[in-house]
Scaffold this motif. Structure first.
Motif, PDB file in Angstrom:
ATOM      1  N   UNK A 119      19.660   6.056  44.276  1.00  0.00           N
ATOM      2  CA  UNK A 119      19.980   6.065  45.683  1.00  0.00           C
ATOM      3  C   UNK A 119      21.392   6.576  45.967  1.00  0.00           C
ATOM      4  N   UNK A 120      22.226   6.710  44.944  1.00  0.00           N
ATOM      5  CA  UNK A 120      23.550   7.242  45.187  1.00  0.00           C
ATOM      6  C   UNK A 120      23.438   8.649  45.746  1.00  0.00           C
ATOM      7  N   UNK A 121      24.235   9.000  46.735  1.00  0.00           N
ATOM      8  CA  UNK A 121      24.132  10.334  47.314  1.00  0.00           C
ATOM      9  C   UNK A 121      24.528  11.407  46.305  1.00  0.00           C
ATOM     10  N   UNK A 122      23.994  12.588  46.460  1.00  0.00           N
ATOM     11  CA  UNK A 122      24.304  13.700  45.576  1.00  0.00           C
ATOM     12  C   UNK A 122      25.170  14.703  46.307  1.00  0.00           C
ATOM     13  N   UNK A 123      25.829  15.557  45.533  1.00  0.00           N
ATOM     14  CA  UNK A 123      26.639  16.619  46.116  1.00  0.00           C
ATOM     15  C   UNK A 123      25.872  17.922  45.992  1.00  0.00           C
ATOM     16  N   UNK A 124      26.039  18.834  46.928  1.00  0.00           N
ATOM     17  CA  UNK A 124      25.282  20.090  46.877  1.00  0.00           C
ATOM     18  C   UNK A 124      25.705  20.952  45.702  1.00  0.00           C
ATOM     19  N   UNK A 125      24.751  21.757  45.210  1.00  0.00           N
ATOM     20  CA  UNK A 125      25.010  22.682  44.110  1.00  0.00           C
ATOM     21  C   UNK A 125      25.130  24.085  44.692  1.00  0.00           C
ATOM     22  N   UNK A 126      26.290  24.689  44.510  1.00  0.00           N
ATOM     23  CA  UNK A 126      26.545  26.008  45.086  1.00  0.00           C
ATOM     24  C   UNK A 126      26.382  27.134  44.076  1.00  0.00           C
ATOM     25  N   UNK A 186      23.358  27.762  42.305  1.00  0.00           N
ATOM     26  CA  UNK A 186      21.955  28.015  42.005  1.00  0.00           C
ATOM     27  C   UNK A 186      21.664  29.508  41.904  1.00  0.00           C
ATOM     28  N   UNK A 187      22.231  30.316  42.826  1.00  0.00           N
ATOM     29  CA  UNK A 187      21.958  31.758  42.826  1.00  0.00           C
ATOM     30  C   UNK A 187      22.480  32.418  41.552  1.00  0.00           C
ATOM     31  N   UNK A 188      23.649  31.998  41.094  1.00  0.00           N
ATOM     32  CA  UNK A 188      24.223  32.584  39.872  1.00  0.00           C
ATOM     33  C   UNK A 188      23.305  32.365  38.677  1.00  0.00           C
ATOM     34  N   UNK A 189      22.830  31.137  38.479  1.00  0.00           N
ATOM     35  CA  UNK A 189      22.019  30.847  37.306  1.00  0.00           C
ATOM     36  C   UNK A 189      20.570  31.303  37.483  1.00  0.00           C
ATOM     37  N   UNK A 190      20.130  31.468  38.734  1.00  0.00           N
ATOM     38  CA  UNK A 190      18.789  32.008  38.955  1.00  0.00           C
ATOM     39  C   UNK A 190      18.708  33.465  38.521  1.00  0.00           C
ATOM     40  N   UNK A 191      19.850  34.170  38.515  1.00  0.00           N
ATOM     41  CA  UNK A 191      19.869  35.568  38.101  1.00  0.00           C
ATOM     42  C   UNK A 191      19.762  35.741  36.594  1.00  0.00           C
ATOM     43  N   UNK A 226      29.811  22.384  38.364  1.00  0.00           N
ATOM     44  CA  UNK A 226      28.839  21.319  38.190  1.00  0.00           C
ATOM     45  C   UNK A 226      29.440  20.131  37.441  1.00  0.00           C
ATOM     46  N   UNK A 227      29.138  18.945  37.916  1.00  0.00           N
ATOM     47  CA  UNK A 227      29.595  17.712  37.265  1.00  0.00           C
ATOM     48  C   UNK A 227      28.439  17.198  36.429  1.00  0.00           C
ATOM     49  N   UNK A 228      28.655  17.126  35.134  1.00  0.00           N
ATOM     50  CA  UNK A 228      27.561  16.855  34.198  1.00  0.00           C
ATOM     51  C   UNK A 228      27.917  15.696  33.285  1.00  0.00           C
ATOM     52  N   UNK A 261      17.852  25.011  39.395  1.00  0.00           N
ATOM     53  CA  UNK A 261      17.460  23.841  40.203  1.00  0.00           C
ATOM     54  C   UNK A 261      18.211  22.595  39.729  1.00  0.00           C
ATOM     55  N   UNK A 262      19.472  22.766  39.425  1.00  0.00           N
ATOM     56  CA  UNK A 262      20.327  21.714  38.877  1.00  0.00           C
ATOM     57  C   UNK A 262      20.231  20.425  39.697  1.00  0.00           C
ATOM     58  N   UNK A 263      20.054  19.317  38.997  1.00  0.00           N
ATOM     59  CA  UNK A 263      19.979  18.013  39.640  1.00  0.00           C
ATOM     60  C   UNK A 263      21.360  17.370  39.656  1.00  0.00           C
ATOM     61  N   UNK A 264      21.979  17.354  40.816  1.00  0.00           N
ATOM     62  CA  UNK A 264      23.281  16.697  40.919  1.00  0.00           C
ATOM     63  C   UNK A 264      23.072  15.196  41.007  1.00  0.00           C
ATOM     64  N   UNK A 265      24.113  14.450  40.762  1.00  0.00           N
ATOM     65  CA  UNK A 265      23.996  13.003  40.837  1.00  0.00           C
ATOM     66  C   UNK A 265      25.181  12.320  40.188  1.00  0.00           C
ATOM     67  N   UNK A 266      25.191  10.995  40.188  1.00  0.00           N
ATOM     68  CA  UNK A 266      26.312  10.248  39.608  1.00  0.00           C
ATOM     69  C   UNK A 266      26.299  10.346  38.088  1.00  0.00           C
ATOM     70  N   UNK A 267      27.478  10.350  37.481  1.00  0.00           N
ATOM     71  CA  UNK A 267      27.633  10.374  36.029  1.00  0.00           C
ATOM     72  C   UNK A 267      28.352   9.092  35.609  1.00  0.00           C
ATOM     73  N   UNK A 268      27.597   8.214  34.973  1.00  0.00           N
ATOM     74  CA  UNK A 268      28.125   6.905  34.601  1.00  0.00           C
ATOM     75  C   UNK A 268      28.746   6.949  33.205  1.00  0.00           C
TER      76      UNK A 268
END
Length: 859
Positions: free
Chosen positions: A210-217, A219-224, A506-508, A535-542
């Motif tokens: 349920x933690x909010x995610x940050x947008x991934x900017x 996607x277009x680079x890695x889709x290429x 990206x925060x991984x 289609x990177x899944x952003x989210x919290x990194x514990x």
């Protein structure tokens, strides 16, 4: 000084004892402080030093006739205050009882502590020994209590005492460490007093997702990128995974750019076409848990001891094992000694085609290549890796090469041929060692290019964790949750022409290394977990930075939350405060509560997930984050044993047959590292049986057989659980003669379920690091070690190693396997030269022959 020293001889002894002990205690406060005036002034208000000094001074008055005892205690106190200095400089905290046990048992930690010996330490030791030598001389001259003490002697003794304490305090201020502002002697006795405070209970249970995610900017680079960017034709590429020891993002790329002066080969790979991820958070800033998570895709135990679980078979994802199934030949080459804490036991389950690390090298190679107690030379191990990965006639199958460095680990050793660091500070020595490790990476890259394999080889380079050099008052890595320790990096260098040099936002987490490599190796559905996924899944990194509740944190977009087991939590906005200097915790109480809630939930869920995939392991059912509120007993039940495959669990019941063997399952959170739990069994007639066990400060699950004689008395029994003498839980049960035995009334099945199960039997030699390296050939007069690994049992069992000569003669070596034993070594020293030929080692138990292995004796 005469006004301080009464005329009477007992008064003189008591006064000297009081002055000296009080000053030792007071100086002990100064040694661990940072040197800031405010810290020193605060320390003066602590009453412990004066109270302890008064008590010990009074003790000196009572036992003045045994003044040599006072002298010996004073000497030990001074030695400890002095010797704690280098250890605290490395570990960043006081020396605890647990640290002493681990350090004395492990040459690895002892080596790192000895590397910090410096001029202030030697001055402290010289003053301590010199002053106590003068005191001993004075005491020796005063052989009887009736002899008078001349005033010059008294003044000389008292003056020397005061001077020694003043110098110890001054040098402690000059050097300074970050240990807690508490006297080291009291800390040693209490062992982890900074964790006595109660933990904050999570506000409520919410799913971590349920933690909010940050947008991934990006996607277009890695889709290429092509779906299989490792090769031009989409076939499986060669993959080289390099794990740099103690190397994080802030060490290798402090400003987001790889330092070409320190790591020129990494910088070159990036510039030639690589993607740098410099916000890859490690699950734990320690080599063992970090490498477990890296190789399993994020699975690792949070509060179950990693050094214990590595002894059990792992049934979940394992990188090299899964790549082998996909058609790769696999090899691991580590310059580090992976026997430390048993990392070799975990990784070897991947069944590498070649598995080489410093700890299993032949003895002559170990002697020639050793850098320090942590391992050997990176460049020579890299050459072994090259010889395996790039043969003269390369195999048709692609290779997966996993290389692990050693040099960047403290004490930052390099070969003499590599030269000296430009400075003698820890940071300069570290950078020098990192440059040496980078040179080993360069050897591997150059060999790949020269073999013409660059166009179908992908390099994935990361660090298992970072290191601290006083940025937030800490040194080393295992005690810090700041970015210098828990923020790592990943450099993915694709073949030329695939992608331009890029730094990803990206925060991984280390969790993402496994899915990234698997996606490069074979076509799989895009789950958004690969670092290169469009289609990177952003989210919290514990993450966590101690193996106990409350020492955890989370990176969530630009926010970073860092909890403290005892103290004010931290909250940073890294977009405006990248160096974590401005704590915003007081401004966002709701965000703090939410992060604490999710960290606690992650902590519990991650541990259960790991244990569910490990053979012979289980976690207590029903444990949730709300139970992390404070130290104590979290779960208690009495039952009988039930085996399912290799898993042993305790099934709760309220009544038992008198011949039933009872088991207790409990979950504990110890208050200190020396916590003691006691089970008090009370029989119907009032007879009391006590059962004691030690606990660590981390959480742990215990499944203990009841130490009760069979048959038990019929009637109502009670079990009371004590923690450090305080009652924390109570259960009652009945013993009825008519109650059937469990497991269909067959006690044999219960015994079988509680027995240990053999995992492996081997013969080898004991290294200088007290580790066993497997071998199959020995000289006639050479000693050897028989080692067996076990799935732990729950009762004492008799076994024996039987050594069978080439002529059939048998030599038994009996032993008792104790509960929870995971490995057992038996050192065999031949009294006379052994016959040449094949010898056999057999392992026998009540069930008969369990296993055997053969080795060769030859000149």
């Amino acid at each position: 000084m005469d006004f301080l020293i009464p005329v009477s001889r007992p008064g003189w002894a008591a006064s000297i004892g009081l002055i000296h002990v009080a000053l030792v205690l007071l100086a002990g406060y100064f040694v661990p402080l940072t040197g800031q005036v405010s810290s020193v002034l605060v320390s003066l208000y602590f009453p412990q030093a004066w109270l302890a000094g008064a008590l010990l001074g009074g003790l000196a008055w009572l036992i003045w006739r045994w003044r040599w005892i006072i002298w010996g205690a004073s000497l030990l106190a001074n030695l400890y205050v002095a010797t704690e200095l280098p250890a605290a400089m490395y570990f960043g905290r006081h020396v605890s009882a647990e640290m002493l046990r681990e350090g004395l048992a492990s040459p690895h930690l002892l080596n790192s502590a000895l590397a910090e010996l410096n001029l202030p330490f030697y001055l402290l030791m010289a003053v301590c020994l010199g002053v106590h030598g003068w005191m001993a001389r004075a005491l020796w001259n005063q052989r009887t209590a009736r002899e008078a003490i001349v005033a010059p002697g008294r003044r000389r003794l008292a003056g020397a005492t005061l001077a020694s304490m003043a110098l110890i305090g001054a040098l402690g201020l000059a050097v300074g460490t970050t240990a807690a502002p508490q006297h080291p002697l009291l800390y040693l006795l209490r062992s982890s007093a900074d964790d006595d405070a109660r933990l904050t209970a999570p506000a409520q249970e919410r799913p971590v997702s349920e933690l909010p995610t940050v947008p991934d900017n990006e996607a277009a680079l890695f889709a290429a990128l092509p779906s299989r960017p490792g090769t031009a034709d989409g076939s499986m590429p060669n993959i080289v995974l390099i794990v740099l020891e103690s190397t994080g993002a802030l060490q290798v790329a402090p400003d987001g750019k790889l330092d070409a002066k320190v790591t020129p080969h990494l910088a070159s790979l990036h510039q030639a076409g690589g993607v740098l991820f410099d916000a890859v958070y490690v699950n734990f800033p320690g080599t063992l848990p970090a490498n477990i998570a890296l190789n399993t895709g994020g699975h690792y135990p949070t509060w179950t001891s990693p050094s214990t679980v590595v002894q059990r078979p792992w049934q979940g994802p394992l990188l090299a094992r899964d790549l082998a199934k996909a058609g790769y030949r696999t090899g691991l080459f580590a310059a580090a000694d992976l026997t430390y804490l048993g990392l070799d036991r975990f990784l070897v389950q991947a069944n590498y085609d070649r598995f080489v690390h410093f700890g299993n090298l032949p003895k002559p190679d170990m002697a020639r290549e050793k850098l320090d107690s942590w391992g050997g030379r990176d460049d020579l191990m890299a050459q072994r890796a090259i010889s395996w990965a790039v043969p003269a006639n390369p195999a048709k199958k692609p290779f997966f090469l996993q290389f692990m460095s050693n040099a960047p680990h403290h004490p930052y050793s390099v070969p003499e041929s590599f030269g000296q660091a430009t400075g003698n500070s820890r940071l300069e020595r570290y950078k020098h060692a990192l440059s040496y490790a980078d040179q080993a990476v360069g050897r591997i890259v150059s060999a790949i290019k020269q073999a013409g394999l660059q166009r179908n080889t992908v390099f994935v380079i990361t660090g298992d964790h970072g290191d601290s050099f006083g940025e937030h008052g800490s040194h080393g890595h295992r005690e810090s949750g700041y970015d210098e320790a828990v923020r790592s990096f990943a450099l993915i260098a694709l073949p030329p022409g695939r992608v331009a040099m890029h730094r990803s936002q990206r925060i991984a987490a280390l969790d993402h290394i496994y899915p990234t490599i698997m996606a490069l190796a074979r076509p799989i559905p895009d789950t958004g977990d690969s670092l290169l996924s469009p289609t990177w899944r952003t989210g919290p990194r514990f993450f966590q930075y101690k193996n106990r509740p409350g020492a955890w944190g989370v990176r969530d977009g630009n926010w970073k939350y860092l909890a403290q087991p005892a103290g004010e939590p931290k909250l940073f906005d890294l977009s405006n405060d990248p160096f974590e200097k401005n704590n915003l915790a007081g401004q966002y109480p709701e965000r703090l509560r939410r992060y604490e809630d999710h960290c606690a939930r992650w902590y519990v869920e991650r541990d259960k997930q790991f244990l569910s995939l490990q053979q012979g392991a289980s976690s207590a059912a029903g444990l949730n984050s709300a139970q992390l509120k404070e130290p104590g007993l979290k779960h208690l039940l009495i039952g009988y044993g039930m085996a399912t495959g290799d898993d042993f669990r305790v099934v709760q019941a309220d009544a038992f047959n008198p011949r039933e063997r009872l088991f207790v399952e409990s979950v504990w959170l110890g208050a200190t590292e020396s916590a003691e739990a006691v089970y008090v069994w009370t029989a119907p007639d009032g007879t009391v049986t006590r059962q004691t066990m030690g606990l660590s400060a981390s959480m742990q699950t215990r499944r203990e057989p009841a130490h009760l004689p069979l048959p038990m008395q019929a009637g109502t029994w009670s079990l009371q659980a004590l923690l450090d003498g305080k009652a924390v839980g109570r259960q009652q049960f009945r013993v009825l003669a008519e109650n059937p035995l469990h497991l269909n009334g067959d006690p044999v099945k219960l015994i079988e379920a509680a027995r240990a199960k053999l995992l492996s039997l081997s013969v080898g030699e004991m290294t200088q690091a007290h580790q066993v390296v497997e071998r199959h050939r020995f000289a006639p007069t050479e000693g050897f070690v028989i080692r067996s690994h076990w799935l732990p049992g729950l009762m004492d069992e008799p076994f024996e190693y039987v050594l069978v000569s080439p002529k059939g003669q048998q030599m038994p070596f009996p032993f008792i396997l104790l509960p929870d034993t995971v490995k057992l070594d038996r050192q065999i020293t031949p009294p006379v030269p052994m016959w040449q030929g094949n010898w056999t080692v057999r392992l026998q138990g009540a069930q008969g022959l369990l296993a055997e292995t053969v080795f060769l004796i030859e000149e």
